[in-house]
Design an enzyme around this catalytic site. Structure first.
Site, PDB file in Angstrom:
ATOM      1  N   ASP A   1      39.779  38.142  41.590  1.00 46.77           N
ATOM      2  CA  ASP A   1      38.422  38.218  42.143  1.00 46.77           C
ATOM      3  C   ASP A   1      37.959  39.678  42.181  1.00 46.77           C
ATOM      4  OD1 ASP A   1      39.954  39.106  44.257  1.00 46.77           O
ATOM      5  OD2 ASP A   1      39.107  37.724  45.741  1.00 46.77           O
ATOM      6  N   SER A   2      38.828  40.597  41.730  1.00 46.12           N
ATOM      7  CA  SER A   2      38.389  41.982  41.510  1.00 46.12           C
ATOM      8  C   SER A   2      37.233  42.009  40.520  1.00 46.12           C
ATOM      9  CB  SER A   2      39.550  42.835  40.979  1.00 46.12           C
ATOM     10  OG  SER A   2      40.179  42.201  39.877  1.00 46.12           O
TER      11      SER A   2
ATOM     12  N   GLU B   1      49.865  44.604  48.369  1.00 42.45           N
ATOM     13  CA  GLU B   1      48.804  45.567  48.012  1.00 42.45           C
ATOM     14  C   GLU B   1      48.694  46.643  49.087  1.00 42.45           C
ATOM     15  OE1 GLU B   1      45.089  43.905  46.700  1.00 42.45           O
ATOM     16  OE2 GLU B   1      44.123  45.882  46.630  1.00 42.45           O
TER      17      GLU B   1
ATOM     18  N   LYS C   1      46.370  32.208  42.995  1.00 46.54           N
ATOM     19  CA  LYS C   1      46.729  33.242  43.976  1.00 46.54           C
ATOM     20  C   LYS C   1      45.773  33.145  45.151  1.00 46.54           C
ATOM     21  CE  LYS C   1      45.761  37.824  43.484  1.00 46.54           C
ATOM     22  NZ  LYS C   1      45.010  38.065  44.736  1.00 46.54           N
TER      23      LYS C   1
ATOM     24  N   ASP D   1      42.817  33.661  40.597  1.00 43.34           N
ATOM     25  CA  ASP D   1      42.564  33.970  42.007  1.00 43.34           C
ATOM     26  C   ASP D   1      41.696  32.883  42.610  1.00 43.34           C
ATOM     27  OD1 ASP D   1      43.354  35.871  43.810  1.00 43.34           O
ATOM     28  OD2 ASP D   1      42.124  37.479  42.948  1.00 43.34           O
TER      29      ASP D   1
ATOM     30  N   GLU E   1      45.027  34.864  49.343  1.00 46.20           N
ATOM     31  CA  GLU E   1      45.333  35.963  50.249  1.00 46.20           C
ATOM     32  C   GLU E   1      45.671  35.443  51.649  1.00 46.20           C
ATOM     33  OE1 GLU E   1      42.084  38.761  50.261  1.00 46.20           O
ATOM     34  OE2 GLU E   1      42.210  39.087  48.089  1.00 46.20           O
TER      35      GLU E   1
HETATM   36  O1  KIV Z   1      41.702  40.483  42.292  1.00 42.63           O
HETATM   37  C1  KIV Z   1      42.623  41.167  41.827  1.00 42.63           C
HETATM   38  O2  KIV Z   1      42.543  41.712  40.728  1.00 42.63           O
HETATM   39  C2  KIV Z   1      43.836  41.290  42.624  1.00 42.63           C
HETATM   40  C3  KIV Z   1      44.862  42.287  42.173  1.00 42.63           C
HETATM   41  C4  KIV Z   1      44.383  43.634  42.399  1.00 42.63           C
HETATM   42  C5  KIV Z   1      46.184  42.010  42.788  1.00 42.63           C
HETATM   43  O3  KIV Z   1      43.967  40.630  43.606  1.00 42.63           O
END
Ligand code: KIV
Length: 289
Positions: free
Chosen positions: A53-54, A191, A122, A92, A124
């Site tokens: 989600d970056s 992180e 993934k 994510d 959080e």
């Molecule tokens: O969203 C992302 O790219 C991440 C990584 C930085 C681990 O969560």
């Protein structure tokens, strides 16, 4: 490294991570959000591609990850899947997609896997996500957990700071990591965590740690590709090592192209198409006039 070397392009599946950890082999994970990037990353031999989600910061310009939607992630997962053969594809779960009940979270994770082609998701959070992780794993959805700095909590945390810096915070983080492992997560992102704490977690857990700003002891390193290749704006955090300056390369290419356009040098004869020989240009002119 035998099993996961780029010159031995076996497809990477979740169990390969545990096998690599047991052999002390370090793995590499990068983000990708589109087809061409996925092809380059995959063909370079990166072991895991994260559709992070970056993308909210890096490609949408939102300023943080909060606005990223499931549809935006899903569309990116589909493109990345089409561009990759070998790497493990991890999607994510964006903010809001796993916060309103476990059934909805399962349904959203299934969408990323069934419609998108993700091979794992993934999410959080620490102990507050343990039940959800168990549920997802029960539904055959491999889960990568994510503790330390969790950017989806930016408003609660009040910024992006190193986490686990006090003895108490470090203890909570280590406990969270253990609980997530027990819940069935196959890997855990650490992180912005002090390297000593990340090393402790890495030694304590059987599952792989995926470090970003967490020192070199982690089993896997992850970076946002755009940071690594210099395709972002503003000051970078200290853990980013920039290996290229793609922004500069693009700017130079555009500047050179504009110069050619403005000087009448682009396109040349080879970069355009002529009429077939049997077409009489004079006749054509007469028709048009
Ligand atoms: O969203 C992302 O790219 C991440 C990584 C930085 C681990 O969560």
């Amino acid at each position: 490294m035998a099993y996961l070397k780029p010159d031995k392009p076996e497809k990477v599946y979740v169990p390969a991570l545990r096998a690599a950890k047991e052999k002390g082999e370090k793995l590499a994970c990068l983000t990708a959000y589109d087809y061409p990037t996925a092809r380059i990353v995959d063909e370079a031999g990166v072991d895991i591609i994260l559709i992070g989600d970056s993308m909210g910061n890096v490609i949408h310009g939102y300023g943080n990850t909060i606005p990223v939607t499931l549809d935006e992630i899903l569309s990116a997962v589909k493109a990345v899947k089409r561009g990759s053969n070998r790497a493990l594809i991890v999607a994510d779960m964006p903010y809001g997609s796993y916060h309103t009940g476990d059934n909805e979270a399962v349904s959203n994770a299934l969408k990323l896997m069934k419609d998108g082609g993700a091979e794992a998701v993934k999410l959080e959070g620490g102990r507050n996500r343990v039940d959800l992780v168990k549920r997802l794993v029960d539904e055959e959805i491999p889960v990568m957990a994510h503790v330390g700095l969790t950017p989806q909590s930016v408003h609660k945390l009040g910024g992006y700071r190193v986490q686990g810096k006090t003895a108490e915070a470090a203890q909570i983080l280590i406990e969270d990591a253990k609980m997530l492992e027990e819940a069935g997560a196959f890997a855990i992102v650490l992180e912005l965590v002090p390297r000593e704490v990340a090393a402790l977690v890495t030694q304590e857990l059987k599952i792989s740690t995926v470090g970003i700003g967490a020192g070199s002891e982690c089993d896997i390193q992850v970076l946002v590709l755009h940071d690594l290749i210099g395709f972002t704006f503003g000051r970078q955090p200290r853990f980013v090592r920039q290996y290229a300056n793609v922004s500069q390369v693009i700017t130079e290419a555009i500047t050179n192209w504009m110069e050619d356009v403005r000087g009448g040098k682009y396109p040349n004869e080879n970069e355009s198409y002529g009429l077939p020989e049997d077409v009489d240009l004079e006749k054509l002119k007469a028709i048009i006039r």
